[in-house]
Write a protein that holds these residues in place. Structure first.
Motif, PDB file in Angstrom:
ATOM      1  N   ALA A 199       4.956 -16.810  18.202  1.00 15.27           N
ATOM      2  CA  ALA A 199       6.052 -17.125  17.283  1.00 15.27           C
ATOM      3  C   ALA A 199       6.720 -15.827  16.843  1.00 15.27           C
ATOM      4  O   ALA A 199       6.105 -15.015  16.151  1.00 15.27           O
ATOM      5  N   ARG A 200       7.958 -15.638  17.235  1.00 13.65           N
ATOM      6  CA  ARG A 200       8.671 -14.398  16.890  1.00 13.65           C
ATOM      7  C   ARG A 200       9.469 -14.588  15.601  1.00 13.65           C
ATOM      8  O   ARG A 200      10.239 -15.539  15.471  1.00 13.65           O
ATOM      9  N   VAL A 201       9.276 -13.672  14.672  1.00 17.45           N
ATOM     10  CA  VAL A 201       9.988 -13.720  13.400  1.00 17.45           C
ATOM     11  C   VAL A 201      11.381 -13.126  13.584  1.00 17.45           C
ATOM     12  O   VAL A 201      11.532 -11.983  14.030  1.00 17.45           O
ATOM     13  N   ASP A 213      12.919 -19.702  16.867  1.00 15.15           N
ATOM     14  CA  ASP A 213      13.269 -21.065  17.289  1.00 15.15           C
ATOM     15  C   ASP A 213      13.935 -21.871  16.179  1.00 15.15           C
ATOM     16  O   ASP A 213      14.197 -23.067  16.336  1.00 15.15           O
ATOM     17  N   GLY A 214      14.197 -21.217  15.030  1.00 18.50           N
ATOM     18  CA  GLY A 214      14.881 -21.881  13.934  1.00 18.50           C
ATOM     19  C   GLY A 214      13.978 -22.475  12.875  1.00 18.50           C
ATOM     20  O   GLY A 214      14.461 -22.927  11.827  1.00 18.50           O
ATOM     21  N   ALA A 215      12.665 -22.472  13.101  1.00 20.21           N
ATOM     22  CA  ALA A 215      11.738 -23.039  12.127  1.00 20.21           C
ATOM     23  C   ALA A 215      11.562 -22.083  10.948  1.00 20.21           C
ATOM     24  O   ALA A 215      11.459 -20.864  11.125  1.00 20.21           O
ATOM     25  N   LEU A 216      11.513 -22.633   9.749  1.00 19.55           N
ATOM     26  CA  LEU A 216      11.277 -21.844   8.547  1.00 19.55           C
ATOM     27  C   LEU A 216       9.850 -22.082   8.074  1.00 19.55           C
ATOM     28  O   LEU A 216       9.445 -23.229   7.845  1.00 19.55           O
ATOM     29  N   LEU A 217       9.079 -20.990   7.943  1.00 17.56           N
ATOM     30  CA  LEU A 217       7.713 -21.084   7.435  1.00 17.56           C
ATOM     31  C   LEU A 217       7.724 -20.636   5.979  1.00 17.56           C
ATOM     32  O   LEU A 217       7.893 -19.452   5.694  1.00 17.56           O
ATOM     33  N   PRO A 218       7.572 -21.555   5.032  1.00 21.53           N
ATOM     34  CA  PRO A 218       7.630 -21.184   3.619  1.00 21.53           C
ATOM     35  C   PRO A 218       6.487 -20.234   3.241  1.00 21.53           C
ATOM     36  O   PRO A 218       5.367 -20.351   3.753  1.00 21.53           O
ATOM     37  N   ALA A 219       6.775 -19.298   2.342  1.00 17.24           N
ATOM     38  CA  ALA A 219       5.758 -18.367   1.850  1.00 17.24           C
ATOM     39  C   ALA A 219       6.235 -17.759   0.538  1.00 17.24           C
ATOM     40  O   ALA A 219       7.404 -17.407   0.401  1.00 17.24           O
TER      41      ALA A 219
END
Length: 376
Positions: A199-201, A213-219
């Motif tokens: 998974a590339r940021v 890929d457009g996905a947002l990982l909340p943190a």
């Protein structure tokens, strides 16, 4: 008149180099560092979670050694005048220069990282992250190298109330053997660390990380452990460097463009005898420091220095305070199946870390043999 040797940077490599060179007759050594404290960089993940890590004055490590110590920031080099330009003090004139300025996190590699992510490379980074973690919540560690793995494990073990995720662009534990990867997966599962690999940021935001890929990982907190950058001082001085700004050196660790300059540690593009570039680590910086001291001594005595001969032995990974992974490797750092895990591995890693600090007090502990230096 004594040959004046100036060592820039008092990290693992710089202190050992300065003290080792100062033992040579006919030398006068000055060590320059921006801080008066020695940073155990391999313990920054422990500092970040609030574990007590003693700060040691560099002057204390130099006790009994004839090394002069200057606390100041290096801003430039004048290679024609052989001068080190300092932020506050008068320029230092050298006969021979040892460049050991180390590296910092490249936390501006993607948009938003510099503004929103917390690097973990120097003491100030660890202090900022520790203060941030008091708010709790979720933490995403970006980077699947040893620094990221150790940080994620330490966070999850010490503060189990945190929701910890590790994101890496490659395979999780890619440099390890299958046994090593199996242990890593098992420990992360036990600690409750979520792993998202391949998974590339693409961007760091105030509320998390955006993947390519457009996905947002909340943190709530993003810890940045991928990529390091060296100072631009060598490049700006006209010294030959590689594409990353690391000084190009020959087999004796002397600059290929400036014969009165040597480089060691993260800021040097040093290579094994087969041409493989040494990775950034105190395990490579320490033997390089011992070798550069010997190279300088040989040249001052009219002898021809020997080339650096170097081979890897293992990679040491702490997985919290009660578990670890020792991955044994071939000479070229490629993994074999043999590993050491569990509490014994944690003790082994702690022994290595303490040994690196002991070498600052007693540089003679770092030995070079005719076959070369082994590195962890």
């Amino acid at each position: 008149m004594a040959t004046h040797i100036v060592v820039l940077g008092a990290g693992y490599a710089g202190v050992v180099a300065a003290k080792s060179i100062a033992k040579q007759p006919g030398t006068r050594v000055t060590l320059v560092n921006a801080s008066d404290l020695f940073v155990e960089r391999v313990r920054m993940h422990q500092v970040a979670v609030g574990q007590p890590v003693r700060q040691r004055p560099i002057a204390e490590l130099l006790t009994g050694s004839p090394v002069g110590f200057v606390v100041d920031r290096v801003v430039a080099l004048d290679t024609e005048r052989r001068e080190v330009v300092l932020a506050e003090g008068a320029p230092l004139v050298y006969d021979t220069l040892v460049y050991a300025l180390g590296s910092r996190a490249a936390h501006d590699a993607v948009p938003g990282a510099a503004e929103h992510a917390y690097p973990l490379a120097v003491a100030e980074d660890a202090d900022r992250l520790r203060a941030r973690l008091t708010a709790g919540g979720s933490v995403t560690v970006v980077g699947g190298g040893l620094t990221g793995i150790e940080a994620a494990a330490e966070l999850a073990e010490t503060q189990p109330e945190l929701k910890v995720r590790l994101v890496t662009g490659g395979a999780f534990g890619a440099a390890l053997s299958e046994r090593g990867r199996h242990h890593l997966r098992r420990v992360f599962a036990r600690l409750g660390v979520e792993v998202q690999d391949h998974a590339r940021v693409a961007e760091v935001r105030a509320d998390g990380v955006l993947l390519a890929d457009g996905a947002l990982l909340p943190a709530d907190t993003v810890v940045w452990t991928t990529g390091f950058r060296v100072p631009e001082i060598a490049r700006e001085a006209g010294i030959a460097v590689d594409d990353h700004g690391r000084m190009l050196v020959d087999a004796t660790l002397r600059s290929v463009s400036h014969p009165d300059v040597y480089a060691i540690g993260d800021a040097a593009a040093a290579r094994r005898q087969d041409g493989q570039e040494l990775r950034m680590a105190c395990a490579t910086g320490l033997p390089a420091a011992a070798h550069v001291a010997q190279s300088i001594s040989d040249r001052l005595a009219g002898r021809t220095p020997r080339p650096l001969r170097f081979r890897y032995v293992n990679q040491c990974v702490s997985l919290g305070r009660r578990d670890g992974l020792i991955q044994f490797v071939r000479d070229d750092d490629s993994a074999v199946e043999r590993v050491l895990t569990g509490r014994v591995a944690a003790w082994y890693k702690e022994f290595v870390v303490r040994g690196a600090l002991s070498a600052q007090r007693h540089p003679g502990l770092v030995k070079l043999t005719p076959r070369g230096r082994k590195a962890a």
